[in-house]
Design a protein around this motif. Structure first.
Motif, PDB file in Angstrom:
ATOM      1  N   UNK A 112      32.837  66.341  24.382  1.00  0.00           N
ATOM      2  CA  UNK A 112      31.516  66.163  24.996  1.00  0.00           C
ATOM      3  C   UNK A 112      30.850  67.521  25.187  1.00  0.00           C
ATOM      4  N   UNK A 113      29.544  67.570  24.920  1.00  0.00           N
ATOM      5  CA  UNK A 113      28.818  68.844  25.058  1.00  0.00           C
ATOM      6  C   UNK A 113      28.210  69.012  26.443  1.00  0.00           C
ATOM      7  N   UNK A 114      28.050  67.897  27.177  1.00  0.00           N
ATOM      8  CA  UNK A 114      27.468  67.967  28.520  1.00  0.00           C
ATOM      9  C   UNK A 114      28.288  67.103  29.475  1.00  0.00           C
ATOM     10  N   UNK A 115      28.101  67.335  30.765  1.00  0.00           N
ATOM     11  CA  UNK A 115      28.766  66.518  31.775  1.00  0.00           C
ATOM     12  C   UNK A 115      28.306  65.062  31.670  1.00  0.00           C
ATOM     13  N   UNK A 116      27.040  64.848  31.314  1.00  0.00           N
ATOM     14  CA  UNK A 116      26.516  63.482  31.176  1.00  0.00           C
ATOM     15  C   UNK A 116      27.244  62.727  30.068  1.00  0.00           C
ATOM     16  N   UNK A 117      27.488  63.399  28.934  1.00  0.00           N
ATOM     17  CA  UNK A 117      28.240  62.765  27.837  1.00  0.00           C
ATOM     18  C   UNK A 117      29.656  62.420  28.285  1.00  0.00           C
ATOM     19  N   UNK A 118      30.261  63.333  29.028  1.00  0.00           N
ATOM     20  CA  UNK A 118      31.625  63.103  29.505  1.00  0.00           C
ATOM     21  C   UNK A 118      31.651  61.938  30.498  1.00  0.00           C
ATOM     22  N   UNK A 119      30.643  61.855  31.347  1.00  0.00           N
ATOM     23  CA  UNK A 119      30.542  60.736  32.286  1.00  0.00           C
ATOM     24  C   UNK A 119      30.503  59.400  31.544  1.00  0.00           C
ATOM     25  N   UNK A 120      29.766  59.359  30.435  1.00  0.00           N
ATOM     26  CA  UNK A 120      29.652  58.127  29.668  1.00  0.00           C
ATOM     27  C   UNK A 120      30.987  57.738  29.040  1.00  0.00           C
ATOM     28  N   UNK A 121      31.744  58.702  28.539  1.00  0.00           N
ATOM     29  CA  UNK A 121      33.064  58.418  27.979  1.00  0.00           C
ATOM     30  C   UNK A 121      33.992  57.859  29.063  1.00  0.00           C
TER      31      UNK A 121
END
Length: 687
Positions: A158-167
């Motif tokens: 993930x490139x951002x915390x938001x992307x990681x949150x979605x995963x």
């Protein structure tokens, strides 16, 4: 020809392994970031010894250079965050400065980069817990048609915390669906998930210097091959217990696989082996005590804590929830019940049965000897005790008993036989050949030993079939390969595991006698097996003459699934005289009869269909996050499971966990049943 004797090569003097320590001024910035956990003096010394042993004496002569440094870095990062749920792409980029320097760090005794990477992981892990707590306050939308990628190798960082949150949202939703399909409501599901990640959090907080050291040393060791490893003091103690096989428990060796506890080996003769409900590579997700105890979720637990739950006094019950390896990414939890017991040598013994079959209007009386392991009572053998306990002695007795019962042919069943004593594999081969070489062993110095059978007695000279599967390994492959090379019998079943390497244990204490603590051991690959025809059993294993349909692919199960596995190669064949009984024409005729049965036998056709469905399910790595679809998948998986359980043969009493099938009924096992038909065909062809 000489007997094979394995011995440790003389090691260079201790002084050449000791560290040229990193000066206080070096990598000061990294040391500051790694101050949470740092290596001890004993670990710095151990690291140098481990580095010296592996680089100087491993069978694979790979120099510790930039290319290996790159592999070590990737392996270490994967061991910390295989699911790509903690590190961001920016973290991975920041670690790139180590990609081609870890080799020099290992030579100099510098462990700071390893501890720095771990502490970045630890920091990310602890901050992630806040998001999990907040997310589990509200039920998910289980009607949304979306998917989660279960194969994390296909996922990107993930490139951002938001992307990681979605995963994380998708993964937690998938876990929630699995729990709710097993009977939990949302409140119970949220409670279990919160407790699961609370325990994970506690475990990471309790990680100490030894834990980090062990992970990093194993990333280094496994870059050479998957069977070379560092055993920490705690892991070393568990290994000794497993090898003694006197522990009261279920008879299984476990290992950590990301957040899961995975079955590494099933001990022949033990409760797990007898249950026929759990196999190698299955994952244990929960443990309950007794028949009425509540399940404790163990995902994310430390291995030693899981082992404590599973071990227990003889006669007591432990219940496990497992995810079957054969079910793939969409595996649903399955509950099994096992009665704990001591795993004793006599319970691993070979066993016989006589099965009468009819084929083409003729009656055939056939013998089956099941060999769960290649075992030997070393103590009695060294004392010269007559008829000491061993695979060869037991099989010889069983053969004589079967001959007295007038069998016309014999099946040696090696399914799930993970190996054992090499000398027993040689001696047991000798029961079926007059004399001659059985295996070649190439040592790390290039020398080749030949293990041969010198006994001219043939215990059984009649029609012979050897039944194998994907989990027949090591010594099993030596026996099956020799029978095939001598054209003494027909090999039927699945391609074997493909483990063709030899390891020895080395105690680190001998190199650092003044250490303040126990240092553990190194398991080091020192030699490689080869067949008498010159081909290695490594990677390829033994390919059957008649191949049965299999749900287990080489790319997912066996030596070929390990990225660092030693390659297949060949050496010069040794001289031997074959029996010329099982030539190409015989195999062609056997294959023709087998294919005809496969096309017309309703049971085998159903089995092939179930296997194809299981393979398809295993290949599907996108998991539906819609409750209705997952429920349908669960029903289909349970139907396949019921059909596939026939592969193990026999039946299980769900109250006692005991095998209740009569020996003659084991012909209901479709693979053994087909093996007996092939043996009957062989009798007609060669007499």
């Amino acid at each position: 020809m000489k007997r094979i004797v394995f011995f440790l090569l003389p090691f260079v003097v201790l002084a050449s392994f000791l560290p040229s320590y990193v000066s206080n001024g070096e990598n000061r910035e990294l040391a500051d970031t790694a101050k949470v956990i740092m290596p001890s003096d004993d670990q710095l010394k151990s690291q140098m010894v481990i580095t010296g042993l592996i680089t100087n004496y491993h069978y694979r002569k790979i120099p510790l250079a930039d290319s290996l440094s790159s592999v070590i870095l990737d392996t270490y990062i994967e061991s910390l965050d295989y699911n790509k749920l903690y590190f961001l792409a920016s973290d991975i980029k920041s670690f790139e400065k180590y990609r081609y320097s870890l080799d020099e760090d290992l030579k100099k005794g510098n462990l700071v980069p390893a501890y720095h990477i771990f502490n970045v992981f630890k920091k990310n892990f602890l901050t992630r817990q806040v998001f999990i707590k907040e997310l589990l306050k509200t039920p998910f939308d289980f009607t949304a048609d979306e998917y989660y990628e279960a194969d994390r190798e296909k996922a990107s960082w993930a490139t951002t915390e938001a992307e990681l949150d979605e995963e994380w949202r998708k993964m937690l939703k998938s876990q929630a669906i699995s729990l709710m399909l097993s009977g939990k409501d949302w409140e119970g599901t949220a409670k279990i998930l919160n407790e699961r990640y609370d325990r994970l959090n506690k475990a990471i907080v309790q990680y100490n210097s030894e834990d980090v050291f062990s992970m990093y040393m194993n990333a280094f060791a496994e870059s050479y091959d998957p069977h070379t490893s560092y055993l920490s003091p705690a892991a070393s103690d568990n290994f000794k217990i497993d090898m003694s096989r006197e522990l009261e428990g279920i008879g299984a060796t476990l290992r950590t696989d990301n957040d899961f506890t995975r079955v590494a080996e099933i001990v022949p003769g033990g409760p797990a082996f007898k249950s026929k409900q759990i196999y190698k590579d299955d994952r244990i997700i929960a443990v309950a005590q007794g028949d009425n105890g509540e399940f404790v979720d163990v995902i994310g637990w430390r291995l030693d804590e899981v082992v404590k739950l599973i071990r227990g006094p003889k006669g007591t019950v432990v219940r496990l929830q497992i995810l079957e390896a054969s079910a793939g990414a969409n595996a649903m939890p399955k509950e099994i019940r096992i009665v704990r017991d001591k795993v004793k040598l006599e319970e691993q013994s070979a066993k016989k049965e006589v099965i009468d079959i009819q084929q083409n209007g003729k009656n055939y009386r056939l013998g089956v000897i099941s060999v769960p392991a290649f075992y030997i009572n070393f103590e009695d053998a060294q004392k010269g005790v007559k008829d000491y306990k061993s695979t060869t002695n037991d099989v010889r007795k069983l053969i004589n008993e079967l001959k007295a019962e007038n069998i016309q042919g014999l099946v040696i069943d090696l399914r799930y036989n993970g190996g054992g004593s090499l000398l027993e594999a040689i001696d047991m081969t000798g029961l079926f050949i007059e004399q001659g070489p059985v295996v070649q062993v190439k040592n790390s110095d290039g020398s080749i030993d030949v293990g041969d059978d010198k006994n001219t007695e043939i215990a059984y000279d009649g029609p012979l079939a050897v039944l194998t599967n994907r989990f027949s390994a090591s010594a099993s492959e030596i026996f099956a390969g020799a029978i095939q090379d001598y054209e003494r019998g027909v090999i039927i079943g699945e391609q074997t595991y493909g483990k063709g390497t030899v390891q020895n244990l080395i105690d680190l204490q001998r190199f650092i006698p003044d250490a303040k603590s126990d240092l553990g051991q190194v398991k080091l690959t020192l030699a490689k097996y080869y067949r008498i025809t010159g081909g290695s059993t490594q990677h390829k294993g033994v390919s059957p003459d008649i191949a049965f349909p299999s749900v287990f692919s080489a790319s997912e199960y066996g030596e070929s699934s390990q990225p660092s596995a030693l390659p297949y190669d060949e050496i010069r064949p040794t001289r031997f005289t074959s029996f010329d009984k099982i030539d190409a024409k015989v195999i062609q005729n056997l294959q023709k009869s087998y294919s005809s049965r496969m096309a017309n036998d309703p049971e085998m056709k159903r089995l092939i269909r179930d296997i194809e469905e299981a393979k398809k399910a295993d290949s599907e790595t996108l998991i539906s996050l819609q409750m209705a679809k997952r429920e349908k998948q669960k029903e289909e998986a349970e139907r396949r499971r019921e059909n596939m359980e026939k592969l193990s043969g026999g039946s299980i009493d769900t109250e006692t966990g005991e095998d209740t099938s009569e020996p003659v009924k084991k012909a209901d096992d479709p693979y053994l049943k087909e093996g007996l038909y092939i043996l009957a065909d062989l009798i007609e062809l060669v007499g």
